[in-house]
Design a protein around this motif. Structure first.
Motif, PDB file in Angstrom:
ATOM      1  N   UNK A 219       0.830  -1.220   0.000  1.00 59.08           N
ATOM      2  CA  UNK A 219       0.000   0.000   0.000  1.00 59.08           C
ATOM      3  C   UNK A 219       0.861   1.265   0.000  1.00 59.08           C
ATOM      4  N   UNK A 220       2.189   1.085   0.020  1.00 55.70           N
ATOM      5  CA  UNK A 220       3.081   2.253  -0.098  1.00 55.70           C
ATOM      6  C   UNK A 220       3.729   2.656   1.220  1.00 55.70           C
ATOM      7  N   UNK A 221       3.506   1.887   2.275  1.00 51.24           N
ATOM      8  CA  UNK A 221       4.111   2.235   3.575  1.00 51.24           C
ATOM      9  C   UNK A 221       5.498   1.591   3.643  1.00 51.24           C
ATOM     10  N   UNK A 222       6.556   2.416   3.788  1.00 54.57           N
ATOM     11  CA  UNK A 222       7.898   1.824   3.797  1.00 54.57           C
ATOM     12  C   UNK A 222       8.169   1.025   5.071  1.00 54.57           C
ATOM     13  N   UNK A 223       8.984  -0.021   4.950  1.00 56.20           N
ATOM     14  CA  UNK A 223       9.230  -0.883   6.108  1.00 56.20           C
ATOM     15  C   UNK A 223       9.946  -0.127   7.228  1.00 56.20           C
ATOM     16  N   UNK A 224      10.690   0.951   6.895  1.00 59.70           N
ATOM     17  CA  UNK A 224      11.381   1.666   7.977  1.00 59.70           C
ATOM     18  C   UNK A 224      10.439   2.564   8.788  1.00 59.70           C
ATOM     19  N   UNK A 225       9.163   2.541   8.451  1.00 60.93           N
ATOM     20  CA  UNK A 225       8.165   3.252   9.271  1.00 60.93           C
ATOM     21  C   UNK A 225       7.425   2.281  10.187  1.00 60.93           C
ATOM     22  N   UNK A 226       7.844   1.016  10.153  1.00 65.45           N
ATOM     23  CA  UNK A 226       7.106  -0.008  10.898  1.00 65.45           C
ATOM     24  C   UNK A 226       7.994  -0.687  11.931  1.00 65.45           C
ATOM     25  N   UNK A 227       7.376  -1.064  13.039  1.00 65.43           N
ATOM     26  CA  UNK A 227       8.049  -1.878  14.054  1.00 65.43           C
ATOM     27  C   UNK A 227       7.129  -3.057  14.365  1.00 65.43           C
ATOM     28  N   UNK A 228       7.713  -4.103  14.932  1.00 65.30           N
ATOM     29  CA  UNK A 228       6.902  -5.282  15.240  1.00 65.30           C
ATOM     30  C   UNK A 228       6.865  -5.481  16.752  1.00 65.30           C
ATOM     31  N   UNK A 229       5.670  -5.774  17.277  1.00 67.70           N
ATOM     32  CA  UNK A 229       5.461  -5.866  18.729  1.00 67.70           C
ATOM     33  C   UNK A 229       4.736  -7.189  18.995  1.00 67.70           C
ATOM     34  N   UNK A 230       5.509  -8.210  19.362  1.00 66.80           N
ATOM     35  CA  UNK A 230       4.909  -9.548  19.479  1.00 66.80           C
ATOM     36  C   UNK A 230       4.748  -9.972  20.930  1.00 66.80           C
ATOM     37  N   UNK A 231       3.615 -10.577  21.197  1.00 67.31           N
ATOM     38  CA  UNK A 231       3.440 -11.302  22.459  1.00 67.31           C
ATOM     39  C   UNK A 231       3.619 -12.787  22.127  1.00 67.31           C
TER      40      UNK A 231
END
Ligand SMILES: CC(C)(COP(=O)([O-])OP(=O)([O-])OC[C@H]1O[C@@H](n2cnc3c(N)ncnc32)[C@H](O)[C@@H]1OP(=O)([O-])[O-])[C@@H](O)C(=O)NCCC(=O)NCCSC(=O)C[C@@](C)(O)CC(=O)[O-]
Length: 333
Positions: A219-231
């Protein structure tokens, strides 16, 4: 809007220059906030302060210290002012807190230098979870957050965004990527510098995480704008993080000793343990700047203080190894 873009730009360049190599992974330690918020017995403020101070000396660069939410909703975080007033600030470490509304951000700002380096707002991909967690619909929360972000940016305070229940909800079941993408986009448009994708109840698998991240990136969102938060409820967190790394994610949220859980997500266990994440990352050749041995000591400190089992498999293995080495040394003497 221009100011928001400039703040976003500065943070992106700061991130890129501090992690100019693509093999640096930023660990966002959420133990003092997500890790402790669900503890039923009030943890003494002095323990929280000691916990943050010890974490600050492990090489971690981002520590979420507390939240400015209603103490009626989450009593454990009610000592936010005292904690922030007392911690030692180590240069180069970013201290942050959750701020769900104008009341929260104004309180943080009133603390001046005893406040935080950045704040976070938190939305959800599930309507029911949003209502249970922050007592309003997703749409209303977005309007409230817009105001929070404006106030924060007027004071040059960067804002991180969370989206909870990105693959599954304790009330609504499976959540599709199509439900997540527009919310992530709205939080970014608002001026959040990064969005942390929360698998709040730990039901994700590498496949569902892959589908989600691919939909976001498509959708155009770059991966460097994302973080992953896992339980880690279903034991999939490390596999999910490995999958996210493959897709370019370079920021991972975690909680030392695997502490944690959300008061509004019954049955969900703790966050993925920071020790396990560091072991994975170093094993894959990524740099984190974190000293694993020191981190293990901090995990043991807080689990002893809470009288809990250490939830990190890596910490338990290393602590056993240390004990064996001490026994062997004592026998030799
Ligand atoms: C958002 C609210 C406040 C709305 O709660 P509300 O009841 O709708 O708010 P309100 O504006 O009607 O205010 C009610 C009372 O709360 C007070 N109040 C209102 N705001 C504040 C504030 N900022 N600080 C201190 N007090 C506050 C306000 O002053 C008033 O006090 P009263 O007049 O009754 O004495 C409430 O729902 C709340 O605090 N929820 C807590 C949510 C929370 O902390 N959840 C856990 C964190 S999210 C999470 O864990 C997920 C995440 C991020 O980790 C990612 C993942 O794992 O997915």
């Amino acid at each position: 809007m221009l100011l928001r873009r400039m703040i976003q730009y500065n943070i992106t360049s700061r991130k890129l220059s501090s992690s100019s190599k693509n093999n640096f992974v930023r660990i966002f330690e959420v133990g003092p906030r997500d890790g402790l918020q669900n503890e039923k017995v009030q943890v003494p403020t002095s323990i929280k302060v000691d916990f943050v101070n010890r974490l600050s000396r492990t090489g971690l660069k981002c520590i979420e210290v507390t939240s400015f939410v209603s103490p009626k909703w989450v009593p454990q975080m009610g000592d936010h002012v005292e904690v922030l007033a007392t911690i030692d600030r180590i240069p180069g470490v970013c201290y942050s807190a959750l701020t769900p509304n104008v009341q929260g951000i104004n309180k943080v700002l009133s603390l001046g230098k005893k406040g935080v380096d950045e704040v976070a707002i938190f939305s959800a991909a599930s309507e029911t979870f949003s209502k249970k967690n922050i007592n309003c619909s997703i749409e209303t929360s977005i309007q409230r957050f817009d105001e929070v972000v404006k106030i924060a940016h007027e004071k040059n305070l960067p804002v991180r965004g969370y989206v909870s229940c990105v693959v599954g909800c304790p009330y609504e079941g499976k959540i599709s990527p199509a439900q997540v993408v527009p919310i992530v986009q709205k939080l970014l448009d608002m001026g959040c510098y990064e969005i942390s994708l929360g698998d709040t109840i730990g039901v994700g698998t590498p496949k569902s995480i892959q589908e989600l991240l691919e939909a976001l990136i498509r959708s155009g969102i770059p991966s460097d704008k994302l973080a992953i938060h896992c339980h880690d409820t279903y034991g999939q967190a490390i596999a999910n993080i490995a999958q996210a790394l493959e897709l370019g994610i370079r920021c991972v949220d975690s909680s030392v000793a695997g502490l944690g859980g959300c008061p509004y997500a019954k049955g969900a266990t703790g966050n993925v343990a920071t020790e396990d994440v560091v072991y994975l990352l170093h094993g894959l050749g990524y740099e984190t700047g974190v000293d694993l041995d020191r981190l293990v000591d901090v995990g043991q400190f807080i689990t002893d203080a809470l009288k809990r089992q250490n939830g990190s498999r890596v910490a338990n293995a290393l602590l056993c190894q240390r004990q064996d080495q001490t026994t062997t040394k004592n026998k030799q003497q």
